[in-house]
Scaffold this motif. Structure first.
Motif, PDB file in Angstrom:
ATOM      1  N   GLY A 138     -55.342 -45.182  35.345  1.00  0.00           N
ATOM      2  CA  GLY A 138     -54.821 -44.625  36.633  1.00  0.00           C
ATOM      3  C   GLY A 138     -55.614 -44.732  37.903  1.00  0.00           C
ATOM      4  O   GLY A 138     -55.263 -44.488  39.133  1.00  0.00           O
ATOM      5  N   GLU A 152     -53.820 -45.026  41.486  1.00  0.00           N
ATOM      6  CA  GLU A 152     -52.566 -46.044  41.273  1.00  0.00           C
ATOM      7  C   GLU A 152     -51.888 -45.770  40.227  1.00  0.00           C
ATOM      8  O   GLU A 152     -52.454 -45.281  39.295  1.00  0.00           O
ATOM      9  N   ALA A 153     -50.599 -45.686  40.330  1.00  0.00           N
ATOM     10  CA  ALA A 153     -49.579 -45.033  39.101  1.00  0.00           C
ATOM     11  C   ALA A 153     -49.964 -46.008  37.878  1.00  0.00           C
ATOM     12  O   ALA A 153     -50.047 -47.226  37.917  1.00  0.00           O
ATOM     13  N   ALA A 154     -50.157 -45.084  36.720  1.00  0.00           N
ATOM     14  CA  ALA A 154     -50.130 -46.029  35.398  1.00  0.00           C
ATOM     15  C   ALA A 154     -49.627 -45.083  34.584  1.00  0.00           C
ATOM     16  O   ALA A 154     -49.566 -43.877  34.662  1.00  0.00           O
ATOM     17  N   PRO A 155     -49.325 -45.595  33.414  1.00  0.00           N
ATOM     18  CA  PRO A 155     -48.662 -44.713  32.230  1.00  0.00           C
ATOM     19  C   PRO A 155     -49.882 -43.793  31.839  1.00  0.00           C
ATOM     20  O   PRO A 155     -51.145 -44.142  31.766  1.00  0.00           O
ATOM     21  N   GLY A 156     -49.412 -42.557  31.473  1.00  0.00           N
ATOM     22  CA  GLY A 156     -50.724 -41.747  30.688  1.00  0.00           C
ATOM     23  C   GLY A 156     -51.371 -40.855  31.741  1.00  0.00           C
ATOM     24  O   GLY A 156     -52.342 -40.578  31.508  1.00  0.00           O
ATOM     25  N   SER A 157     -50.699 -40.366  33.006  1.00  0.00           N
ATOM     26  CA  SER A 157     -51.319 -39.519  33.972  1.00  0.00           C
ATOM     27  C   SER A 157     -51.791 -38.415  33.217  1.00  0.00           C
ATOM     28  O   SER A 157     -52.888 -37.775  33.664  1.00  0.00           O
TER      29      SER A 157
END
Ligand SMILES: Cc1ncc(C[n+]2csc(CCOP(=O)(O)OP(=O)(O)O)c2C)c(N)n1
Ligand code: SF4
Ligand code: SF4
Ligand code: SF4
Ligand SMILES: [Mg+2]
Lengths: 319, 111
Positions: B10, B26-31
């Motif tokens: 992220g 940057e948006a990503a799975p698992g914040s």
């Protein structure tokens, strides 16, 4: 992914791509997570998200990480709508002075909780609606200040336990009924107002779509079960949401240019007992207290039917 | 920002035109990390019972269900669950009309 243009009628009209990433900190079974997912699917990449603090913000943006693929702005508790108004005014000025985004529709989507909308952010919301800013405002209503530990808000329903409306000798949960935020929005004569519920996702997404397409202020009030705050089982989120509609505790409304309509009709209502009994926050209620809530809902339903000019919500039928 | 930090999920370092690093997310799975660790129970599919109705996909609050078109025993679409992030809330199990999904206790030491 562009904003959704086609009406959402069935599950097959729902876009597959997602604008909101999984693996955030929202609780197991949190309805707000589902609501955000659906909202972002509809509005797509050209929305600027302006967010008031609350559960959704705190759980999805632990610096330096984020779950939001869109431009996203943090605001304090009392000024979500003021910040949204400012971003919208700035966009207009940029367009006028420098001609940017000439062929793209960039829209501001403001999101806040019930505490941030019904209580603390009410004045800035009123200003935004009064001035007619082109902002879509979404309030996810979990009926208390959840992020800080389940304190009551103006949206807490009659009889509900919260940490500040305890159950004991002097108090029996929240002493007052929920504040009428739809009535407040109506008084500002904005072009689009709706209520939505995550158990009816196509209805909800169609309302998001219309609110996004509205030029001028729009408000969507979304019912949002909170598993720890309502003391419900994680898997019951959708079940509880559906019961809210089936019992008349929540009515699915759409008001376009002042004209009201019930979008999910309920010919036979279930008794409110069925809704109250599966939630720990209402466990203390006596039969007498449940009857009081039943009478309140009966009156509310009658008022709605009179307003929309048809029997959209029917009488209670015990099974 | 160290290279190790920049490699974390992220977090993205961009360089501005003047050569300064910009710490952008940057948006990503698992914040919130691998939320699959939260599970005490996991939803498990019995493909023969699935009718490919997409309801589990629709209602999953976490967005961790992908529908695999034509992958079921009768050529129907079936859900594929990403156990990295599935929190085991059980909403998919509750909304499934044919009881094709069941919650089973999470095996200890996995997940
Ligand atoms: C002016 C101000 N007062 C108090 C707080 C602390 N605070 C942060 S989130 C929150 C609760 C938010 O409640 P709500 O808007 O209903 O959202 P929810 O957490 O329930 O999703 C509070 C009280 C704050 N951030 N700013
Ligand atoms: S406390 Fe409630 S509203 Fe907040 S993340 Fe958890 S379930 Fe959602
Ligand atoms: S258990 Fe919850 S998070 Fe996991 S797949 Fe089912 S609905 Fe999604
Ligand atoms: S809800 Fe049940 S039947 Fe429908 S696609 Fe999912 S697993 Fe299959
Ligand atoms: Mg709240």
């Amino acid at each position: 992914m562009e904003a959704l243009k086609k009406p959402v009628r069935t599950i097959w009209d729902i876009p597959r791509p997602e604008q909101f990433a999984p693996g955030h900190n929202m609780c197991q079974g949190c309805a707000a997570a589902l609501i955000m997912r659906m909202l972002m699917k509809v509005v797509g990449k050209d929305a600027i998200v302006v967010m008031g603090t609350g559960c959704v913000e705190v759980t999805t943006t632990p610096f330096p990480y984020t779950s939001w693929k869109n431009p996203w702005l943090h605001l304090a508790f009392e000024n979500t709508a003021a910040g949204a108004s400012g971003v919208e005014a700035a966009l207009k000025a940029l367009q006028r002075k420098y001609g940017v985004f000439k062929d793209r529709y960039i829209k501001v989507v403001a999101i806040a909780g019930d505490g941030g909308t019904f209580d603390i952010g009410l004045q800035s919301l009123s200003g935004m609606m009064e001035r007619g800013h082109d902002v879509m405002y979404v309030v996810y209503d979990n009926e208390a200040y959840m992020n800080t530990g389940i304190q009551r808000s103006g949206a807490t329903p009659l009889g509900a336990w919260t940490t500040t409306t305890p159950v004991g000798k002097r108090m029996r949960g929240e002493p007052r009924p929920k504040k009428d935020i739809i009535g407040i929005a109506l008084a500002h004569r904005i072009p689009y107002i709706a209520t939505a519920n995550p158990a009816y996702p196509t209805d909800m997404m169609e309302k998001f779509r219309k609110a996004y397409e509205t030029r001028g202020p729009s408000l969507v009030h979304v019912y949002s079960p909170c598993t720890p705050g309502w003391r419900i089982r994680n898997e019951h989120t959708i079940h509880v949401s559906r019961l809210a509609v089936q019992t008349g505790m929540w009515v699915q409304l759409e008001i376009e240019n002042g004209k009201p309509r019930v979008t999910v009709k309920v010919p036979k209502r279930k008794p409110v007992r069925e809704y109250l009994r599966i939630q720990g926050r209402f466990r203390h209620l006596t039969e007498e207290e449940i009857q009081k809530i039943q009478r309140m809902v009966d009156e509310y339903v009658e008022e709605i039917n009179r307003w929309v000019g048809e029997q959209a919500i029917g009488p209670v039928v015990e099974e | 920002m160290s290279g190790v930090e920049a490699a974390r999920r992220g977090l993205v370092a961009r360089i501005d035109p003047a050569g300064h690093p910009l710490p952008l997310s940057e948006a990503a799975p698992g914040s919130a990390g691998r939320t699959g660790f939260w599970r005490t129970h996991r939803p498990v599919l019995e493909p023969a019972r699935c009718v490919g109705c997409y309801l589990c996909w629709l209602y999953c609050p976490e967005d961790v269900i992908e529908m695999a078109e034509g992958a079921g025993p009768r050529g129907q679409a079936v859900p594929v669950i990403d156990y990295e992030y599935c929190k085991g809330c059980g909403v998919c199990v509750d909304v499934c009309p044919t009881r094709a999904l069941k919650l089973v206790e999470e095996p200890i030491g996995e997940g």
